[in-house]
Design a protein around this motif. Structure first.
Motif, PDB file in Angstrom:
ATOM      1  N   ALA A  16      -7.815   4.108 -11.279  1.00 51.66           N
ATOM      2  CA  ALA A  16      -6.509   3.351 -10.678  1.00 51.66           C
ATOM      3  C   ALA A  16      -6.505   2.522 -11.756  1.00 51.66           C
ATOM      4  CB  ALA A  16      -7.124   2.625  -9.798  1.00 51.66           C
ATOM      5  N   MET A  17      -7.101   1.317 -12.086  1.00 52.43           N
ATOM      6  CA  MET A  17      -6.155  -0.115 -13.373  1.00 52.43           C
ATOM      7  C   MET A  17      -6.124   0.916 -14.544  1.00 52.43           C
ATOM      8  SD  MET A  17      -8.337  -3.056 -13.038  1.00 52.43           S
ATOM      9  CE  MET A  17      -9.986  -2.646 -13.021  1.00 52.43           C
ATOM     10  N   MET A  18      -6.821   2.293 -14.829  1.00 57.69           N
ATOM     11  CA  MET A  18      -6.597   2.800 -15.812  1.00 57.69           C
ATOM     12  C   MET A  18      -4.540   4.244 -16.055  1.00 57.69           C
ATOM     13  SD  MET A  18      -9.839   5.103 -17.217  1.00 57.69           S
ATOM     14  CE  MET A  18     -11.222   4.154 -16.806  1.00 57.69           C
ATOM     15  N   ALA A  19      -4.366   4.266 -14.577  1.00 55.72           N
ATOM     16  CA  ALA A  19      -3.047   4.273 -14.612  1.00 55.72           C
ATOM     17  C   ALA A  19      -2.640   3.360 -15.057  1.00 55.72           C
ATOM     18  CB  ALA A  19      -2.787   4.337 -13.091  1.00 55.72           C
ATOM     19  N   ASP A  20      -1.411   3.620 -15.439  1.00 59.82           N
ATOM     20  CA  ASP A  20      -0.018   2.453 -15.535  1.00 59.82           C
ATOM     21  C   ASP A  20       0.221   1.773 -14.186  1.00 59.82           C
ATOM     22  OD1 ASP A  20      -0.329   3.279 -18.754  1.00 59.82           O
ATOM     23  OD2 ASP A  20       0.935   5.352 -18.015  1.00 59.82           O
ATOM     24  N   ILE A  21       1.285   2.799 -12.847  1.00 59.47           N
ATOM     25  CA  ILE A  21       1.158   2.480 -12.046  1.00 59.47           C
ATOM     26  C   ILE A  21       0.392   2.731 -10.850  1.00 59.47           C
ATOM     27  CG2 ILE A  21       3.247   2.889 -10.273  1.00 59.47           C
ATOM     28  CD1 ILE A  21       4.629   2.381 -12.672  1.00 59.47           C
ATOM     29  N   ILE A  22       0.411   1.572 -10.097  1.00 63.43           N
ATOM     30  CA  ILE A  22      -0.801   2.066  -8.584  1.00 63.43           C
ATOM     31  C   ILE A  22       0.116   1.759  -7.175  1.00 63.43           C
ATOM     32  CG2 ILE A  22      -2.381   1.533  -7.322  1.00 63.43           C
ATOM     33  CD1 ILE A  22      -4.363   0.113  -9.974  1.00 63.43           C
ATOM     34  N   VAL A  23       0.410   2.896  -7.018  1.00 60.45           N
ATOM     35  CA  VAL A  23       0.940   2.763  -5.537  1.00 60.45           C
ATOM     36  C   VAL A  23      -0.377   2.746  -4.445  1.00 60.45           C
ATOM     37  CG1 VAL A  23       2.320   4.128  -4.076  1.00 60.45           C
ATOM     38  CG2 VAL A  23       3.424   4.207  -6.673  1.00 60.45           C
ATOM     39  N   ALA A  24      -0.491   1.738  -3.864  1.00 59.90           N
ATOM     40  CA  ALA A  24      -1.178   2.029  -2.657  1.00 59.90           C
ATOM     41  C   ALA A  24      -0.797   2.062  -1.202  1.00 59.90           C
ATOM     42  CB  ALA A  24      -1.674   0.643  -2.805  1.00 59.90           C
ATOM     43  N   GLY A  25      -1.315   2.688  -0.226  1.00 60.95           N
ATOM     44  CA  GLY A  25      -1.701   3.334   1.011  1.00 60.95           C
ATOM     45  C   GLY A  25      -2.056   1.967   1.577  1.00 60.95           C
ATOM     46  N   GLU A  26      -1.553   1.041   2.652  1.00 56.00           N
ATOM     47  CA  GLU A  26      -1.889   0.271   3.876  1.00 56.00           C
ATOM     48  C   GLU A  26      -3.203   0.037   2.791  1.00 56.00           C
ATOM     49  OE1 GLU A  26       0.751  -0.008   6.592  1.00 56.00           O
ATOM     50  OE2 GLU A  26       2.049  -1.084   5.902  1.00 56.00           O
ATOM     51  N   LEU A  67      -9.778  -5.806 -15.146  1.00 53.04           N
ATOM     52  CA  LEU A  67      -9.061  -6.406 -13.692  1.00 53.04           C
ATOM     53  C   LEU A  67      -8.722  -7.719 -13.819  1.00 53.04           C
ATOM     54  CD1 LEU A  67      -9.104  -6.119 -10.837  1.00 53.04           C
ATOM     55  CD2 LEU A  67     -11.349  -7.521 -10.695  1.00 53.04           C
ATOM     56  N   THR A  68     -10.032  -8.725 -15.239  1.00 54.69           N
ATOM     57  CA  THR A  68      -9.394  -9.690 -15.660  1.00 54.69           C
ATOM     58  C   THR A  68      -8.216  -9.529 -16.089  1.00 54.69           C
ATOM     59  OG1 THR A  68     -11.692  -9.825 -15.981  1.00 54.69           O
ATOM     60  CG2 THR A  68     -10.496 -11.957 -16.645  1.00 54.69           C
ATOM     61  N   ARG A  69      -7.748  -8.760 -16.943  1.00 53.43           N
ATOM     62  CA  ARG A  69      -6.519  -8.999 -17.756  1.00 53.43           C
ATOM     63  C   ARG A  69      -4.999  -8.991 -16.605  1.00 53.43           C
ATOM     64  NH1 ARG A  69      -9.846  -8.046 -22.190  1.00 53.43           N
ATOM     65  NH2 ARG A  69      -8.904  -8.212 -24.265  1.00 53.43           N
ATOM     66  N   SER A  70      -5.604  -8.378 -15.427  1.00 52.48           N
ATOM     67  CA  SER A  70      -4.468  -7.911 -15.086  1.00 52.48           C
ATOM     68  C   SER A  70      -4.714  -8.829 -13.378  1.00 52.48           C
ATOM     69  CB  SER A  70      -5.025  -6.376 -13.891  1.00 52.48           C
ATOM     70  OG  SER A  70      -4.550  -6.052 -13.124  1.00 52.48           O
ATOM     71  N   VAL A  71      -5.729  -9.786 -13.194  1.00 53.89           N
ATOM     72  CA  VAL A  71      -5.671 -10.154 -12.033  1.00 53.89           C
ATOM     73  C   VAL A  71      -5.399 -12.099 -12.112  1.00 53.89           C
ATOM     74  CG1 VAL A  71      -5.776  -8.439 -10.135  1.00 53.89           C
ATOM     75  CG2 VAL A  71      -7.716 -10.147 -11.096  1.00 53.89           C
ATOM     76  N   GLY A  72      -6.129 -11.696 -13.772  1.00 50.42           N
ATOM     77  CA  GLY A  72      -7.281 -13.049 -14.330  1.00 50.42           C
ATOM     78  C   GLY A  72      -8.325 -13.237 -14.025  1.00 50.42           C
ATOM     79  N   LEU A 131      -2.403  -6.884  -8.739  1.00 48.94           N
ATOM     80  CA  LEU A 131      -3.593  -5.596  -9.264  1.00 48.94           C
ATOM     81  C   LEU A 131      -2.582  -4.000  -9.156  1.00 48.94           C
ATOM     82  CD1 LEU A 131      -6.462  -4.099  -9.705  1.00 48.94           C
ATOM     83  CD2 LEU A 131      -6.640  -4.271  -7.503  1.00 48.94           C
ATOM     84  N   VAL A 132      -1.973  -3.762  -7.697  1.00 49.14           N
ATOM     85  CA  VAL A 132      -1.007  -2.712  -7.411  1.00 49.14           C
ATOM     86  C   VAL A 132       0.519  -2.886  -7.596  1.00 49.14           C
ATOM     87  CG1 VAL A 132      -2.390  -1.580  -5.621  1.00 49.14           C
ATOM     88  CG2 VAL A 132      -1.145  -2.747  -5.078  1.00 49.14           C
ATOM     89  N   SER A 133       1.683  -1.896  -7.980  1.00 48.65           N
ATOM     90  CA  SER A 133       2.751  -1.724  -8.253  1.00 48.65           C
ATOM     91  C   SER A 133       3.351  -2.119  -7.112  1.00 48.65           C
ATOM     92  CB  SER A 133       3.159  -0.670  -8.699  1.00 48.65           C
ATOM     93  OG  SER A 133       2.809  -0.579  -9.776  1.00 48.65           O
ATOM     94  N   ARG A 134       3.014  -1.324  -6.128  1.00 48.31           N
ATOM     95  CA  ARG A 134       4.033  -0.932  -4.710  1.00 48.31           C
ATOM     96  C   ARG A 134       2.509  -0.459  -3.193  1.00 48.31           C
ATOM     97  NH1 ARG A 134       8.471   3.039  -5.603  1.00 48.31           N
ATOM     98  NH2 ARG A 134       9.145   2.528  -8.129  1.00 48.31           N
ATOM     99  N   VAL A 135       2.781  -1.043  -2.630  1.00 46.65           N
ATOM    100  CA  VAL A 135       2.340  -0.821  -0.411  1.00 46.65           C
ATOM    101  C   VAL A 135       2.587  -0.275   0.183  1.00 46.65           C
ATOM    102  CG1 VAL A 135       1.569  -1.702   1.200  1.00 46.65           C
ATOM    103  CG2 VAL A 135       0.540  -3.027  -1.073  1.00 46.65           C
ATOM    104  N   VAL A 136       2.642   0.821   0.488  1.00 51.25           N
ATOM    105  CA  VAL A 136       3.671   1.327   1.057  1.00 51.25           C
ATOM    106  C   VAL A 136       2.910   1.998   2.474  1.00 51.25           C
ATOM    107  CG1 VAL A 136       5.216   2.495   0.082  1.00 51.25           C
ATOM    108  CG2 VAL A 136       3.143   3.367   0.105  1.00 51.25           C
ATOM    109  N   PRO A 137       3.099   2.541   3.973  1.00 45.08           N
ATOM    110  CA  PRO A 137       2.402   3.549   4.899  1.00 45.08           C
ATOM    111  C   PRO A 137       1.121   4.391   4.694  1.00 45.08           C
ATOM    112  CG  PRO A 137       4.408   2.748   5.649  1.00 45.08           C
ATOM    113  CD  PRO A 137       4.566   2.580   3.926  1.00 45.08           C
ATOM    114  N   ASP A 138       0.155   4.565   4.903  1.00 44.10           N
ATOM    115  CA  ASP A 138      -0.270   4.918   3.711  1.00 44.10           C
ATOM    116  C   ASP A 138       0.197   7.050   4.396  1.00 44.10           C
ATOM    117  OD1 ASP A 138      -2.804   4.020   3.720  1.00 44.10           O
ATOM    118  OD2 ASP A 138      -4.518   5.173   4.705  1.00 44.10           O
TER     119      ASP A 138
END
Ligand code: CAA
Length: 258
Positions: A114-124, A147-152, A176-183
């Motif tokens: 998932a982190m190799m993607a440029d944008i992660i849309v996560a379900g809840e 992960l370290t570069r992305s979240v510290g 870590l993710v760009s957006r969270v939406v209902p599943d």
């Protein structure tokens, strides 16, 4: 059309879709799946009619990690000789933007993919984690670095050393993710994002990705210089002239992706 056994590949307009399809193993990433995903993505990257890639999992799992059963009997010589996981790096070399829709487990290699993607849309329901420590190993597909570069350091150390899972809300809070939406919205929203990107000028989108990605690799000064050079180079393309003319003429642009 290439035959696949672990993924389903399709196109929707200018979006190339890769659906991970080992539901019984929670989409565990075995060597065949790695080869199939990367080959399909490389082909989409080279296709002038494709402007973005969308990677999808199932409802229960985006992917529950590298295939533990496949790795369990490996030894050091076999891991080293095959340079296990190296092929995934080819995915990160692609210039085309990649969007991932994550529902359920994104653990170990699943979180790393998932982190190799440029944008992660996560379900809840999304649960991210690097639980390799519980198997007596560590992340091997870039997790300790991306992960370290992305979240510290604070959150990366927490996740990598304890192996704990974090939910979608925390994943969004820590960047870590760009957006969270209902599943039920995760796949459609990710698809909308992928379509929106695919509808842009392809070279502009590719250079935008390259510029942002470079910030992980370079000093600020080098990154800003690269950005300026890329910006200048876009003035060699018909799409820059079209985009700016369309703005002045108060109409939508018609990209030729050149
Ligand atoms: N590899 C191989 N098979 C896996 C798997 C994996 N990573 N994750 C799940 N499966 C399989 C299970 O073995 C099970 O198969 P069987 O029905 O044949 O027994 C099936 O998928 C369903 O899984 P569970 O019965 O375990 O489902 P659950 O709902 O009880 O638990 C889970 C879900 C918490 C995700 C649990 O499956 C789990 O902990 N999986 C492993 C997670 C993990 O450790 N991932 C890291 C792998 S190492 C890695 O990824 C290295 C790297 O850096 C690249």
């Amino acid at each position: 059309m290439t035959e696949h056994t672990t993924i389903v590949v399709s196109t929707e307009g200018r979006v190339g879709k890769i659906q991970l399809d080992r539901p019984k193993a929670l989409n565990a990433l075995n060597q065949t799946l790695m080869e199939e995903v990367v080959s399909a993505a490389v082909a989409f990257d080279a296709d002038p009619d494709i402007g973005s890639i969308l990677i999808l999992g199932s409802d229960k799992a985006f992917a529950a990690g590298a295939d533990i059963k496949e790795m369990a009997h490996q030894d050091y010589p076999s891991m080293y000789a095959s340079d296990w996981f190296r092929r995934w790096e080819d995915l990160t070399e692609l210039r085309i933007p990649i969007v991932a829709a994550v529902k359920g487990y994104a653990l170990g290699g699943g979180c790393e993919l998932a982190m190799m993607a440029d944008i992660i849309v996560a379900g809840e329901s999304a649960k991210f984690g690097q639980p390799e420590i519980n198997l007596g190993v560590i992340p091997g597909m870039g997790g300790s670095q991306r992960l370290t570069r992305s979240v510290g350091k604070a959150k990366a150390m927490d996740m990598v050393l304890t192996g704990r899972h974090i939910g979608a809300e925390e994943a969004e809070r820590i960047g870590l993710v760009s957006r969270v939406v209902p599943d039920e919205q995760a796949n459609p929203v990710a698809e909308e994002v992928a379509e929106l990107i695919a509808a842009k000028s392809k070279p502009a989108a590719q250079m935008a990705k390259e510029a942002v990605a470079a910030s992980f690799e370079t000093t600020l000064q080098q990154g800003i210089r690269l950005e300026r050079r890329l910006f200048h180079s876009l003035f060699a393309l018909a799409d820059q002239a079209e985009g700016m003319s369309a703005f002045a003429e108060k109409r939508g642009p018609e990209w030729t992706h050149r």
